[in-house]
Design a protein around this motif. Sequence first.
Motif, PDB file in Angstrom:
ATOM      1  N   SER A   1       3.610   1.179   2.498  1.00  0.00           N
ATOM      2  CA  SER A   1       3.756  -0.185   2.052  1.00  0.00           C
ATOM      3  C   SER A   1       2.913  -0.139   0.868  1.00  0.00           C
ATOM      4  N   ARG A   2       1.594   0.688   0.769  1.00  0.00           N
ATOM      5  CA  ARG A   2       0.779   0.749  -0.666  1.00  0.00           C
ATOM      6  C   ARG A   2       1.725   1.318  -1.837  1.00  0.00           C
ATOM      7  N   LEU A   3       2.572   2.587  -1.354  1.00  0.00           N
ATOM      8  CA  LEU A   3       3.473   3.024  -2.391  1.00  0.00           C
ATOM      9  C   LEU A   3       4.520   2.030  -2.913  1.00  0.00           C
ATOM     10  N   ALA A   4       4.919   1.233  -2.089  1.00  0.00           N
ATOM     11  CA  ALA A   4       6.078   0.315  -2.467  1.00  0.00           C
ATOM     12  C   ALA A   4       5.402  -0.832  -3.491  1.00  0.00           C
ATOM     13  N   ARG A   5       4.334  -0.887  -3.494  1.00  0.00           N
ATOM     14  CA  ARG A   5       3.417  -1.998  -4.350  1.00  0.00           C
ATOM     15  C   ARG A   5       2.935  -1.197  -5.587  1.00  0.00           C
ATOM     16  N   SER A   6       3.186  -0.048  -5.551  1.00  0.00           N
ATOM     17  CA  SER A   6       2.454   1.220  -6.857  1.00  0.00           C
ATOM     18  C   SER A   6       0.934   0.988  -6.529  1.00  0.00           C
ATOM     19  N   GLU A   7       0.405   1.009  -5.605  1.00  0.00           N
ATOM     20  CA  GLU A   7      -0.958   0.992  -5.369  1.00  0.00           C
ATOM     21  C   GLU A   7      -1.485   2.616  -5.085  1.00  0.00           C
ATOM     22  N   GLN A   8      -2.531   2.776  -5.158  1.00  0.00           N
ATOM     23  CA  GLN A   8      -2.954   4.203  -4.856  1.00  0.00           C
ATOM     24  C   GLN A   8      -3.345   4.378  -3.475  1.00  0.00           C
ATOM     25  N   VAL A   9      -3.402   5.903  -2.875  1.00  0.00           N
ATOM     26  CA  VAL A   9      -3.888   6.083  -1.644  1.00  0.00           C
ATOM     27  C   VAL A   9      -4.899   7.234  -1.821  1.00  0.00           C
ATOM     28  N   ILE A  10      -5.986   7.229  -1.162  1.00  0.00           N
ATOM     29  CA  ILE A  10      -6.882   8.296  -0.750  1.00  0.00           C
ATOM     30  C   ILE A  10      -6.836   8.836   0.636  1.00  0.00           C
TER      31      ILE A  10
END
Length: 739
Positions: A422-431
């Motif tokens: 879901s984060r990738l779909a919103r162009s947000e970043q993940v650690i």
Amino acid sequence: MAELARVVVEIALNREFDYIIPETLKDMIAVGSQVVVPFGKSEVRGFVVALPEQSARSDLREIVRMVGKKPLISEGVMELARWIAEYYAAPVETAVRTVLPSSVRQKNARFKEQLFVIPMDSASDAEAVEKLRARSPRQAAVLDILLSGEAMFLSHLAKSAGTTTDAVRGLEKKGFVKISREAMARDPLAGQTVLRTQHQTLMPQQEDAFKLIRQSIDTLAPPVVLLYGVTGSGKTEVYLQAIDYARKQGKGAIILVPEISLTPQTVERFQSRFGDDIAVLHSHLSGGERHDEWHRLHSGKARIAIGARSALFAPIENLGLIVVDEEHENSYKQGEAPRYHARDVAVMRGHMEKCAVVLGTATPSLESWHNTQSGKYALARMPHRVDHRKMPHVRVIDMRQEAAKTGRVQMFSEDLVEAVRSRLARSEQVILFLNRRGHSTSLVCPKCGYVATCSACSVPLTYHKVTEELRCHICGAIEPVPKRCPNEDCRDPAFRYAGIGTQKVELAVAKLFPKAVIQRMDADVTTKKDAYTRILGDFRIGKTDILIGTQMIAKGLHFPNVTLVGVIAADIALHMPDFRAGERTFQLLTQVAGRAGRGDVSGEVIVQTFTPFHPSIQAASRIDFEGFADQELEFRKELFYPPYSHLVCITVRGRVEEQVKFSIDAFAKELFPMLGEKVVKGDPAPAPLARTCGQYRWQIMLRAASTRAVTGPLRALLDKFRWPKEVHCTVDVDAISLM
């Protein structure tokens, strides 16, 4: 004028030697001067540590010469070195070496020199220059560049003019320029463009903390401030304004950060505020860069030092403030003699030089927290994030239930996979955080149970898939991956890779999210000097979608677009044979959770664990330091563990275990009667990590309310005890690791 000098030499003898100061040097020699002295039949370098009025010996020899024109170590730092030697039971010459970088101390230490071009008066003669332009347009172009700016290095000038150095030398022959040798500063920040910033308006909680620190700078009441602020609460802005306050009073400052990986981002923030007044000191600089940065501080050209542990000894006169960021970090503890803790030595330097000390963290060490409760330190709280942004929502996932669903242990829970998607779909970043590098933690034969272990250490070898090799993370040994089980009675080819490391996580994430840009950050990929800056730079500007890493990504980093942090295995450090395991787990989880939701979008943290109800994990999920500290301190007090006692760990090692055991037993037999009744004495026992680098290790643990109750008798015995040649003893005062 002093007649005598007390000197420690470069040879590790744990002794000081008296020398006569020759008449020619009486006005120059001072405490901290580097000198050359006769020693036996040769000459050696050393440092003046005192100027005694008399000596117990009458057969003194003269100092041969002084190195340099002024002392390299100030009296204050020399006094600190002597305190370190005494407190940490280390040889005084080792402590003196510690406070001065080898790149400054060593025999061939010098500035890099290059040829420098200066225009002469004839270069301003318009008629002569026009004649030159007609005959030699290339040389005239060189002269134009030189006259349009300042004097330049020969190589830079030739490159700027698009010509060779011969053309410039031709100008020298014609009398237009002068070429001479000049020192060239090796600047670790060269080529970086940093935009200058102004002070930000402080929130009320920041303003309260700033007022307390200002009071400390002005009056030393209180001398030490613990700045306890949640992740994202704006501690760095408070540091910046406090340093500026000290600077405007003509005082210098030191900022310590625990990890080299934090240094680029920290340096950038401080450089944008203070420009060239910043000097950087840490181990990833070249020797030349460290030499030149140190001398910028020594000469007063820079007044603010930033770096890891050793930056604490920066040669800053009129020191006004020392900031220890992430004060709870274990990396502030030196691994070899003298085994000092930079946080504690910072407090002592502040005391000696009448300078304010600020310890900043979101997860205070229990030692510092206890000091605030006893009134030794003042406490400044910052319980809210900047602009009252929400703390991340933390979810604890029970991996036992995940395993029950599929019948096998999973690397990722369904919740974590869906959250990343879901984060990738919103162009947000993940650690994604896993504090274990490599691909798999061990290589196991499923048929006979054989585990590939290091021949020199009592640990399994870690499988690294990228290089297809087995590595020991203790001694660094490397072995090829066997094609079949090495057990002669088995020889089965079906080896299985057990456990997970960051390499394995990276491969699995790439399969799950093939369109995502993934970057790994651990000790295996950050061996090059600029690796930290490059990896974090790509992540900051959004080139990287998912950053996978070990503890080097867990703290101090500010990336507003990170909205999800996944902790792959929260239990790794929890079950170590160390009473601090729970504290370390809580600190690490809280710190890594703090990387999420630092921008406008609220963050989420997913913690995967097989022990979801452990107090450390539960407290971390609530981001409840004070609740955790209350419970943990009760446990420590009952067992007389730090911070209610000082822990001294004596480790004896050697290649023959029987010899090591016999030696440590003999040492304990002499030491224990010398210690008072109030010292809690642990009998000699094998260390938790019983063998490293081919050497067996045995330990004695001692606990006392005062270190002097242990170190006084211990130093007296160490001076006379004779260890076998193959057996070595190390002493760790205020030990933070029992491994």
